[in-house]
Design a protein around this motif. Structure first.
Motif, mmCIF file in Angstrom:
data_model
loop_
_atom_site.group_PDB
_atom_site.id
_atom_site.type_symbol
_atom_site.label_atom_id
_atom_site.label_comp_id
_atom_site.label_asym_id
_atom_site.label_seq_id
_atom_site.Cartn_x
_atom_site.Cartn_y
_atom_site.Cartn_z
ATOM 1 N N ILE A 126 0.834 -1.029 0.173
ATOM 2 C CA ILE A 126 -0.119 -0.121 -0.010
ATOM 3 C C ILE A 126 0.853 1.433 0.088
ATOM 4 O O ILE A 126 0.808 2.104 -0.960
ATOM 5 C CB ILE A 126 -0.915 -0.073 1.229
ATOM 6 C CG1 ILE A 126 -2.032 -1.154 1.137
ATOM 7 C CG2 ILE A 126 -1.540 1.459 1.472
ATOM 8 C CD1 ILE A 126 -3.363 -0.702 0.261
ATOM 9 N N ILE A 127 1.966 1.348 0.828
ATOM 10 C CA ILE A 127 2.684 2.520 1.076
ATOM 11 C C ILE A 127 3.642 2.674 0.116
ATOM 12 O O ILE A 127 3.480 3.736 -0.791
ATOM 13 C CB ILE A 127 3.251 2.733 2.324
ATOM 14 C CG1 ILE A 127 2.360 2.823 3.365
ATOM 15 C CG2 ILE A 127 4.251 3.897 2.448
ATOM 16 C CD1 ILE A 127 2.700 2.643 4.728
ATOM 17 N N TYR A 130 1.482 3.773 -3.253
ATOM 18 C CA TYR A 130 0.751 5.167 -2.654
ATOM 19 C C TYR A 130 1.664 6.210 -3.160
ATOM 20 O O TYR A 130 1.466 7.271 -3.866
ATOM 21 C CB TYR A 130 0.452 5.331 -1.258
ATOM 22 C CG TYR A 130 0.016 6.719 -1.050
ATOM 23 C CD1 TYR A 130 -1.541 7.102 -0.899
ATOM 24 C CD2 TYR A 130 0.569 7.558 -0.469
ATOM 25 C CE1 TYR A 130 -2.162 8.262 -0.683
ATOM 26 C CE2 TYR A 130 0.118 9.006 0.013
ATOM 27 C CZ TYR A 130 -1.111 9.225 -0.373
ATOM 28 O OH TYR A 130 -1.806 10.438 0.195
ATOM 29 N N GLN A 131 3.215 5.897 -2.787
ATOM 30 C CA GLN A 131 4.239 6.910 -3.132
ATOM 31 C C GLN A 131 4.469 7.059 -4.785
ATOM 32 O O GLN A 131 4.733 8.004 -5.182
ATOM 33 C CB GLN A 131 5.477 6.454 -2.553
ATOM 34 C CG GLN A 131 5.178 7.063 -0.931
ATOM 35 C CD GLN A 131 6.118 6.352 -0.105
ATOM 36 O OE1 GLN A 131 7.008 5.382 -0.289
ATOM 37 N NE2 GLN A 131 6.443 7.214 1.193
ATOM 38 N N GLN A 134 1.549 8.930 -6.091
ATOM 39 C CA GLN A 134 1.805 10.361 -5.604
ATOM 40 C C GLN A 134 2.827 11.213 -6.376
ATOM 41 O O GLN A 134 2.732 12.159 -7.028
ATOM 42 C CB GLN A 134 2.187 10.492 -4.454
ATOM 43 C CG GLN A 134 2.452 11.789 -3.687
ATOM 44 C CD GLN A 134 2.984 11.741 -2.012
ATOM 45 O OE1 GLN A 134 3.591 10.855 -2.123
ATOM 46 N NE2 GLN A 134 2.682 12.822 -1.321
ATOM 47 N N LEU A 139 -2.812 11.032 -7.167
ATOM 48 C CA LEU A 139 -3.723 10.840 -6.231
ATOM 49 C C LEU A 139 -4.936 11.411 -6.348
ATOM 50 O O LEU A 139 -5.172 12.764 -7.078
ATOM 51 C CB LEU A 139 -3.106 11.661 -5.084
ATOM 52 C CG LEU A 139 -1.667 10.949 -4.416
ATOM 53 C CD1 LEU A 139 -1.196 11.626 -3.189
ATOM 54 C CD2 LEU A 139 -2.203 9.388 -4.080
ATOM 55 N N VAL A 217 -7.531 4.654 -0.187
ATOM 56 C CA VAL A 217 -6.252 5.203 0.456
ATOM 57 C C VAL A 217 -5.978 6.361 -0.597
ATOM 58 O O VAL A 217 -5.450 7.353 -0.323
ATOM 59 C CB VAL A 217 -4.975 4.325 0.556
ATOM 60 C CG1 VAL A 217 -3.971 4.942 0.559
ATOM 61 C CG2 VAL A 217 -5.285 3.275 1.904
ATOM 62 N N THR B 82 -1.158 6.356 6.047
ATOM 63 C CA THR B 82 -0.711 6.298 4.529
ATOM 64 C C THR B 82 -0.424 7.620 4.094
ATOM 65 O O THR B 82 0.716 7.983 3.644
ATOM 66 C CB THR B 82 -1.347 5.499 3.816
ATOM 67 O OG1 THR B 82 -1.639 4.378 4.490
ATOM 68 C CG2 THR B 82 -0.730 5.272 2.369
ATOM 69 N N ALA B 83 -1.424 8.506 4.341
ATOM 70 C CA ALA B 83 -1.342 10.088 3.737
ATOM 71 C C ALA B 83 -0.438 10.725 4.477
ATOM 72 O O ALA B 83 0.408 11.395 3.897
ATOM 73 C CB ALA B 83 -2.716 10.552 3.848
ATOM 74 N N ILE B 85 2.532 9.763 5.793
ATOM 75 C CA ILE B 85 3.706 9.288 5.140
ATOM 76 C C ILE B 85 3.788 9.745 4.030
ATOM 77 O O ILE B 85 5.207 10.485 3.466
ATOM 78 C CB ILE B 85 3.991 7.595 5.295
ATOM 79 C CG1 ILE B 85 3.664 6.929 6.619
ATOM 80 C CG2 ILE B 85 5.183 7.296 4.561
ATOM 81 C CD1 ILE B 85 3.615 5.669 6.747
ATOM 82 N N GLY B 86 3.053 9.974 3.351
ATOM 83 C CA GLY B 86 3.155 10.504 1.788
ATOM 84 C C GLY B 86 3.300 11.968 1.620
ATOM 85 O O GLY B 86 3.305 12.482 0.759
ATOM 86 N N GLY B 87 2.994 12.627 2.996
ATOM 87 C CA GLY B 87 3.072 14.142 3.009
ATOM 88 C C GLY B 87 1.696 14.650 2.674
ATOM 89 O O GLY B 87 1.683 15.933 2.202
#
Lengths: 278, 424
Positions: A126-127, A130-131, A134, A139, A217, B82-83, B85-87
């Protein structure tokens, strides 16, 4: 003769009885969902549970549409599910074909690494995912939900097995006729693995339709949200209006059932066609 | 969709923050004098009141747009982490007393003031236990937008049938136990009380009423080896043993609230948050009522409340602070009270909440505030809450001796707290 007919008949009654019980087990939760969606909150949590609501509460269905932007959620969910399914059919069949039919150095090692990906729990990704989304700047976009589900190690594995089961004479013949690997994949191989494609389509569509955590998320604004997180938001920390939740889940399920009733025939046709050709 | 060239993480974060702003304002850019605040919350039941309050803030602050993001509770913390951590955390978010410390410890939150100077942001208007619960390392990170306490809910019909006097503020633990025994009617499947393995609305309350504790005030030591704590748990489990409470299995199967709603339970400890649900049940609307919990060695109720906290990544820190205070303030309190879902945190605004269900003595929940105890927590509460879930059911179901189970739990929890102290 007649005794044989009797045994067949008895056997058929027996198998029907078993199948009927199986069908009942599958259908009862669904019927219970329909009944619950028409109950009041009090009736839905009664102990021991009552069967019928005293007055069917059709207003529960109205409330779903006032509580959630159901239309846009529905559209987003369909968009994401179709996008992911089409993409998986394309990418996984290409990869599966390459792993099964093409010879290149390190093929088995790369495939083993792919298979290892199946062991990684999705929560772990997930993380990092997400990055990635991003850094692309996706997003809170529908394509942001779609991207990580457009390819899968499982789909590649599944289709590789189908491709590997086809006789090698087929691509040899095609190659002698002057077809390049891409052409062989599209014109010769894909029609033969139709049951595999149908299975992958069904699985991907269903998985995407139910996907909860990832859209949640990535998406922040309600108009880009999909159905699963929307329905989940009807559950509160302490109390849940179960009848409304069930009504929402019912409305969300109906189109999926419709899609599968339509797909079912093609699914069976695909299997039958593969049987004839083999 | 073309993929833009790679940007720096910071640039992407800013772009990601701007994206919802653009979407929400319908193309009105950040340069046009409009500012958007993202506000994350989880409760569908409170959503309408939150929208109403946010609209009022918008009309008082021209050019400000509030974008509300409703996230289901089950995934709320995963999403927020999560958000963060992603800033791309929201500007303002709901926090609970259990979780805000974790975000504060990782330097994600912006204090509203120093704890010593909390009066300057109006801290005197809120239940002190909860103001204190939102302070950490000398900083005040939030003010409670609402709060909850636990009450003794009872079914008058079952009391009349058994010829037992209704409970009131004079009741002690022994009154509760005697009544529970008398109210139990095995043939009718009715139990007197639910000795539930539920922390906030049952055994935590008993532990603090008995002068025990779950975690020491300095949050370094478990309270499960404290004799008073063990005594409170024994009191509860004894009610299961003598049959005046359903067994743990029965409670888990049906839920104490469902049993109470179905007339199978004469008394139960339930939070103020159950009020709207109970009001939807005709039986309880007619025969239900609520009073303060029975007194043990002393009076106590566990209290919890949600706070509005500001994330450090916000681009409008002053505006975000103003909004966080508004959403915990008097006007929002009034709006929440009218909605009748939760008790607003701002003193005096609870009147409209009391009026939503005049048939019950809802004032009991507010009477309990002076002796309210904040929900026991440390930085990483979930670690030892898992320990509770591991060892306590053994005692509750009768598989393990209460003394053994609590001793094992104390050891496991102390280990977690030492680990926590090392990482903090």
């Amino acid at each position: 003769m007649s005794s044989r007919a009797m045994t067949t008949r008895r056997a058929s009654i027996g198998s029907h009885a078993v199948l009927a019980v199986g069908a009942l087990v599958m259908v009862v939760p669904f019927i219970w969902q329909i009944i619950t969606s028409l109950k009041t909150i009090g009736e839905s949590t009664q102990v021991p549970p009552g069967l019928w609501p005293a007055h069917p509460q059709w207003s529960n269905f109205d409330q779903v549409f006032t509580d959630l932007p159901f239309g846009s959620m529905f559209l987003n969910t369909a968009l994401v599910a179709v996008g992911r399914t089409v993409a998986q059919l394309l990418f996984c069949s290409l990869a599966g074909y390459a792993f099964a039919r093409l010879r290149f150095p390190g093929r088995n090692i790369i495939f083993a690494v792919f298979l290892a990906l199946l062991m990684v729990p999705s929560y772990l990704l997930i993380i990092p995912q997400y990055q990635v989304i991003q850094s692309i700047g996706w997003l809170n976009t529908v394509q942001g939900i779609m991207l990580p589900g457009m390819f899968s190690a499982f789909g590649t594995f599944l289709l590789r097995q189908f491709f590997a089961g086809l006789p090698p004479s087929l691509d040899e013949a095609a190659r002698i006729d002057g077809a390049n690997p891409l052409r062989i994949w599209w014109s010769v191989m894909l029609p033969l693995v139709r049951p595999g494609l149908a299975a992958l389509a069904v699985l991907t569509f269903l998985w995407s339709w139910n996907d909860l955590l990832w859209p949640l998320v990535v998406i922040t604004s309600p108009d880009k949200m999909t159905l699963s997180p929307g329905l989940a938001s009807l559950q509160s920390q302490f109390t849940t209006n179960y009848p409304v939740l069930m009504a929402g889940a019912l409305v969300a399920t109906v189109p999926v059932i419709a899609v599968f009733i339509v797909l079912q025939r093609q699914f069976i046709e695909g299997v039958a066609a593969a049987g004839n050709k083999g | 969709m073309p993929i833009p060239r790679r940007r720096t993480v910071l640039g992407a974060a800013a772009a990601a923050l701007a994206a919802p702003a653009l979407a929400a304002c319908g193309g009105e850019g950040a340069g046009g004098g409009s500012k958007t605040l993202r506000y994350t919350l989880w409760d569908q039941n409170q959503y309408p009141a939150m929208i109403k309050a946010a609209k009022e803030f918008e009309s008082q602050n021209p050019g400000v747009h509030i974008s509300l993001e409703l996230v289901p509770y089950g995934q709320y913390w995963t999403k927020l982490q999560t958000a963060a951590i992603g800033g791309t955390a929201p500007d303002v978010a709901w926090m609970s007393t259990l979780t805000f410390q974790l975000f504060a410890a990782y330097d994600q939150l912006l204090p509203l003031s120093t704890a010593a100077n909390a009066a300057s942001i109006g801290a005197a208007n809120y239940p002190p236990a909860l103001v204190e619960a939102y302070a950490w390392k000398g900083q005040q990170y939030g003010l409670p937008k609402d709060y909850d306490t636990i009450g003794l809910w009872y079914n008058k019909q079952l009391f009349d049938k058994a010829g037992v006097r209704y409970p009131d503020a004079t009741w002690t633990w022994s009154d509760l136990r005697d009544a529970a025994r008398k109210l139990t009617d095995k043939k009718a499947g009715v139990h007197g009380f639910a000795a539930e393995m539920s922390n906030q609305s049952c055994y935590y309350d008993f532990i603090y009423q008995n002068d025990g504790f779950v975690i020491s005030p300095d949050r370094k030591r478990s309270g499960y080896d404290n004799p008073r704590t063990v005594e409170a748990i024994t009191f509860l489990i004894d009610m299961i043993k003598d049959g005046s409470s359903p067994s743990m299995a029965e409670i888990v199967d049906s839920g104490s609230a469902s049993l109470f709603q179905s007339g199978k339970l004469a008394m139960t400890y339930q939070g103020s948050w159950m009020t709207p649900q109970f009001a939807a049940v005709p039986l309880l609307k007619k025969y239900g009522d609520v009073t303060v919990m029975a007194k043990g060695r002393k009076r106590a109720t566990i209290t919890n409340g949600l706070g509005n906290c500001v994330f450090r990544t916000t681009r409008n820190p002053e505006l975000a602070k103003k909004f966080a205070l508004f959403m915990s303030g008097k006007r929002t309190g009034e709006i929440q009270a009218e909605a009748g879902v939760v008790i607003p945190g701002y003193r005096g605004t609870e009147k409209a909440w009391l009026a939503t269900n005049k048939q019950w003595q809802l004032q009991s929940f507010i009477d309990e505030v002076p002796y309210a105890v904040p929900f026991p927590h440390s930085i990483n509460s979930t670690a030892w809450q898992d320990d509770e879930q591991t060892y306590l059911p053994q005692a509750w179901a009768g598989y393990d001796d209460i003394g053994d189970a609590t001793r094992k739990l104390a050891d496991a929890m102390n280990l977690d707290l030492r680990r926590e102290a090392r990482t903090a």
